[in-house]
Motif scaffolding. Sequence first.
Motif, PDB file in Angstrom:
ATOM      1  N   GLU A   1       0.831  -1.211   0.000  1.00 42.22           N
ATOM      2  CA  GLU A   1       0.000   0.000   0.000  1.00 42.22           C
ATOM      3  C   GLU A   1       0.861   1.254   0.000  1.00 42.22           C
ATOM      4  OE1 GLU A   1      -3.262   2.282   2.861  1.00 42.22           O
ATOM      5  OE2 GLU A   1      -2.715   0.192   3.266  1.00 42.22           O
ATOM      6  N   LEU A   2       1.867   1.291   0.852  1.00 43.88           N
ATOM      7  CA  LEU A   2       2.686   2.499   0.975  1.00 43.88           C
ATOM      8  C   LEU A   2       3.648   2.662  -0.197  1.00 43.88           C
ATOM      9  CD1 LEU A   2       3.465   2.526   4.808  1.00 43.88           C
ATOM     10  CD2 LEU A   2       1.682   3.747   3.566  1.00 43.88           C
ATOM     11  N   PHE A   3       4.259   1.571  -0.651  1.00 48.83           N
ATOM     12  CA  PHE A   3       5.139   1.673  -1.813  1.00 48.83           C
ATOM     13  C   PHE A   3       4.359   2.129  -3.035  1.00 48.83           C
ATOM     14  CE2 PHE A   3       8.198  -1.847  -0.115  1.00 48.83           C
ATOM     15  CZ  PHE A   3       8.750  -0.937   0.767  1.00 48.83           C
ATOM     16  N   SER A   4       3.132   1.604  -3.196  1.00 47.06           N
ATOM     17  CA  SER A   4       2.319   1.967  -4.364  1.00 47.06           C
ATOM     18  C   SER A   4       1.873   3.419  -4.296  1.00 47.06           C
ATOM     19  CB  SER A   4       1.094   1.051  -4.460  1.00 47.06           C
ATOM     20  OG  SER A   4       1.469  -0.296  -4.630  1.00 47.06           O
ATOM     21  N   ARG A   5       1.565   3.884  -3.095  1.00 46.53           N
ATOM     22  CA  ARG A   5       1.048   5.245  -2.940  1.00 46.53           C
ATOM     23  C   ARG A   5       2.154   6.288  -2.905  1.00 46.53           C
ATOM     24  NH1 ARG A   5      -1.612   6.259   2.626  1.00 46.53           N
ATOM     25  NH2 ARG A   5       0.533   6.884   3.132  1.00 46.53           N
ATOM     26  N   ASP A   6       3.212   6.025  -2.108  1.00 51.87           N
ATOM     27  CA  ASP A   6       4.232   7.038  -1.853  1.00 51.87           C
ATOM     28  C   ASP A   6       5.559   6.760  -2.536  1.00 51.87           C
ATOM     29  OD1 ASP A   6       2.344   8.211  -0.167  1.00 51.87           O
ATOM     30  OD2 ASP A   6       3.068   7.092   1.576  1.00 51.87           O
ATOM     31  N   GLY A   7       5.749   5.524  -3.040  1.00 52.92           N
ATOM     32  CA  GLY A   7       7.027   5.151  -3.630  1.00 52.92           C
ATOM     33  C   GLY A   7       7.953   4.524  -2.604  1.00 52.92           C
ATOM     34  N   TYR A   8       8.856   3.716  -3.085  1.00 52.78           N
ATOM     35  CA  TYR A   8       9.774   2.999  -2.203  1.00 52.78           C
ATOM     36  C   TYR A   8      10.646   3.959  -1.398  1.00 52.78           C
ATOM     37  CZ  TYR A   8      13.805   0.141  -0.821  1.00 52.78           C
ATOM     38  OH  TYR A   8      14.807  -0.468  -0.118  1.00 52.78           O
ATOM     39  N   PHE A   9      11.232   4.946  -2.060  1.00 50.88           N
ATOM     40  CA  PHE A   9      12.196   5.814  -1.398  1.00 50.88           C
ATOM     41  C   PHE A   9      11.538   6.792  -0.429  1.00 50.88           C
ATOM     42  CE2 PHE A   9      14.475   4.521  -5.287  1.00 50.88           C
ATOM     43  CZ  PHE A   9      15.594   3.963  -4.690  1.00 50.88           C
ATOM     44  N   ASN A  10      10.246   7.031  -0.596  1.00 53.64           N
ATOM     45  CA  ASN A  10       9.529   7.933   0.304  1.00 53.64           C
ATOM     46  C   ASN A  10       8.852   7.186   1.452  1.00 53.64           C
ATOM     47  OD1 ASN A  10      10.152  10.298  -1.161  1.00 53.64           O
ATOM     48  ND2 ASN A  10       8.483   9.882  -2.592  1.00 53.64           N
ATOM     49  N   THR A  11       9.075   5.887   1.530  1.00 58.36           N
ATOM     50  CA  THR A  11       8.480   5.067   2.588  1.00 58.36           C
ATOM     51  C   THR A  11       9.598   4.508   3.464  1.00 58.36           C
ATOM     52  OG1 THR A  11       6.630   4.414   1.155  1.00 58.36           O
ATOM     53  CG2 THR A  11       7.061   3.050   3.090  1.00 58.36           C
ATOM     54  N   SER A  12       9.449   4.661   4.762  1.00 56.74           N
ATOM     55  CA  SER A  12      10.439   4.125   5.693  1.00 56.74           C
ATOM     56  C   SER A  12       9.877   2.913   6.423  1.00 56.74           C
ATOM     57  CB  SER A  12      10.847   5.193   6.712  1.00 56.74           C
ATOM     58  OG  SER A  12       9.768   5.457   7.600  1.00 56.74           O
ATOM     59  N   ILE A  13      10.775   2.164   7.037  1.00 58.26           N
ATOM     60  CA  ILE A  13      10.341   1.042   7.876  1.00 58.26           C
ATOM     61  C   ILE A  13       9.420   1.548   8.983  1.00 58.26           C
ATOM     62  CG2 ILE A  13      11.133  -0.593   9.639  1.00 58.26           C
ATOM     63  CD1 ILE A  13      11.516  -1.741   6.953  1.00 58.26           C
ATOM     64  N   HIS A  14       9.704   2.740   9.514  1.00 52.77           N
ATOM     65  CA  HIS A  14       8.854   3.299  10.576  1.00 52.77           C
ATOM     66  C   HIS A  14       7.461   3.640  10.041  1.00 52.77           C
ATOM     67  CE1 HIS A  14      11.791   3.506  13.839  1.00 52.77           C
ATOM     68  NE2 HIS A  14      12.688   3.805  12.922  1.00 52.77           N
ATOM     69  N   ASP A  15       7.368   4.086   8.777  1.00 47.38           N
ATOM     70  CA  ASP A  15       6.050   4.321   8.179  1.00 47.38           C
ATOM     71  C   ASP A  15       5.255   3.017   8.121  1.00 47.38           C
ATOM     72  OD1 ASP A  15       6.630   7.022   7.711  1.00 47.38           O
ATOM     73  OD2 ASP A  15       7.492   6.595   5.735  1.00 47.38           O
ATOM     74  N   ILE A  16       5.929   1.952   7.707  1.00 46.69           N
ATOM     75  CA  ILE A  16       5.267   0.645   7.602  1.00 46.69           C
ATOM     76  C   ILE A  16       4.863   0.150   8.981  1.00 46.69           C
ATOM     77  CG2 ILE A  16       5.598  -1.769   6.916  1.00 46.69           C
ATOM     78  CD1 ILE A  16       7.562  -0.688   4.741  1.00 46.69           C
ATOM     79  N   ARG A  17       5.767   0.295   9.952  1.00 48.06           N
ATOM     80  CA  ARG A  17       5.454  -0.112  11.329  1.00 48.06           C
ATOM     81  C   ARG A  17       4.235   0.623  11.861  1.00 48.06           C
ATOM     82  NH1 ARG A  17       5.038   1.975  15.786  1.00 48.06           N
ATOM     83  NH2 ARG A  17       5.751   3.977  14.989  1.00 48.06           N
ATOM     84  N   ARG A  18       4.204   1.931  11.638  1.00 49.14           N
ATOM     85  CA  ARG A  18       3.109   2.750  12.152  1.00 49.14           C
ATOM     86  C   ARG A  18       1.784   2.374  11.482  1.00 49.14           C
ATOM     87  NH1 ARG A  18       5.858   6.910  12.299  1.00 49.14           N
ATOM     88  NH2 ARG A  18       5.592   7.495  10.104  1.00 49.14           N
ATOM     89  N   GLN A  19       1.797   2.208  10.150  1.00 48.72           N
ATOM     90  CA  GLN A  19       0.580   1.878   9.420  1.00 48.72           C
ATOM     91  C   GLN A  19       0.077   0.482   9.784  1.00 48.72           C
ATOM     92  OE1 GLN A  19      -1.037   3.884   7.393  1.00 48.72           O
ATOM     93  NE2 GLN A  19      -2.409   2.544   6.223  1.00 48.72           N
ATOM     94  N   ALA A  20       1.006  -0.477   9.939  1.00 52.57           N
ATOM     95  CA  ALA A  20       0.608  -1.855  10.241  1.00 52.57           C
ATOM     96  C   ALA A  20       0.259  -2.039  11.708  1.00 52.57           C
ATOM     97  CB  ALA A  20       1.732  -2.809   9.846  1.00 52.57           C
ATOM     98  N   GLY A  21       0.768  -1.144  12.570  1.00 52.51           N
ATOM     99  CA  GLY A  21       0.494  -1.280  13.993  1.00 52.51           C
ATOM    100  C   GLY A  21       1.257  -2.411  14.635  1.00 52.51           C
ATOM    101  N   VAL A  22       2.475  -2.671  14.165  1.00 55.91           N
ATOM    102  CA  VAL A  22       3.305  -3.733  14.731  1.00 55.91           C
ATOM    103  C   VAL A  22       4.613  -3.117  15.222  1.00 55.91           C
ATOM    104  CG1 VAL A  22       2.299  -5.479  13.222  1.00 55.91           C
ATOM    105  CG2 VAL A  22       4.364  -4.277  12.484  1.00 55.91           C
ATOM    106  N   SER A  23       5.408  -3.900  15.908  1.00 61.83           N
ATOM    107  CA  SER A  23       6.667  -3.381  16.438  1.00 61.83           C
ATOM    108  C   SER A  23       7.735  -3.356  15.357  1.00 61.83           C
ATOM    109  CB  SER A  23       7.145  -4.245  17.611  1.00 61.83           C
ATOM    110  OG  SER A  23       7.567  -5.515  17.152  1.00 61.83           O
ATOM    111  N   ILE A  24       8.680  -2.435  15.516  1.00 58.74           N
ATOM    112  CA  ILE A  24       9.785  -2.354  14.562  1.00 58.74           C
ATOM    113  C   ILE A  24      10.635  -3.618  14.620  1.00 58.74           C
ATOM    114  CG2 ILE A  24      11.438  -1.249  16.128  1.00 58.74           C
ATOM    115  CD1 ILE A  24      10.871  -0.213  12.493  1.00 58.74           C
ATOM    116  N   GLY A  25      10.756  -4.197  15.817  1.00 57.69           N
ATOM    117  CA  GLY A  25      11.540  -5.410  15.968  1.00 57.69           C
ATOM    118  C   GLY A  25      10.956  -6.581  15.200  1.00 57.69           C
TER     119      GLY A  25
END
Length: 216
Positions: free
Chosen positions: A24-48
Amino acid sequence: MTENPKQAVCGAALRKLVLDTALELFSRDGYFNTSIHDIRRQAGVSIGSIYHHFGNKEALAKALYDDLLQRMDAGLREVMEREPGCRARCDGIIAFLFRAAQDDPRTMRFVLEARHREFLPHEPPVCSSQPFMRMRECIEQGIATGELRPIEVPVAATAAFGGTIRLLQLHLDGVLEAPLSRYLASMQEAAWRAIANDSPNATNNTTNNTTQEPEQ
C-alpha cells in the motif's frame, strides 16, 4: 491506554500484514519515500517484528516483489494448464491480467510500474521474471504447433501481450473512457489477429475462444 489489536498478530499473519502494508505504501508514496517506521506505524506492529521477519527495507521489498510475482505466475500457470490450445491460452492470459488489474490494482501497478532495479539492483528486469516467461512459453508452444506464424518469439510475445499491458497502464492511470472490461473481447481479438497463422496449411488445434469478460 488500549493496546493496538494488531500487536497480537504474529507469524505468517504478521508477515502478510507487513507485506500488504508495504504494498500500500510503496504503491502510494514510492519505495524511497516510505520508511520502515512508516510501515510499522501503518501496520500497527513493532519495529523489531519487521526486522525479525525481513531484516531491512530492501529485503522487505524483495519479499514483496517475489510474493507478487509468484501469485501472478500461479494464475498464469493455471491458465496454461487449463486451456488446450494457443488461442484459448492467449485469451485466458489476457482475461487474467484484466481481472488482476481490476481486482487488485495496487499489485498490478507495483509489478508493472515500480522501478524495481532502483531499489533491487540485483534483480533481473521484470520482463525476465517467471510470469513473463510463462507468457513467452505460450507463444513458443503456439509457434511449435503451427497455430502462430513462425516469427521471432519476442516480436510475437510483444504483439500478443504488449497491447494488453499498455491498456492496463491506461486503466491504472484512470484515462480510459470506459471500464476496462469493455475492452476485453476486442483486445483478445486484436492480439490473436496479430500473431495467428492464417495459412491454409496451418495446424489449428483450437476453435475461437469465448472467454467471458470479468465482472466490473
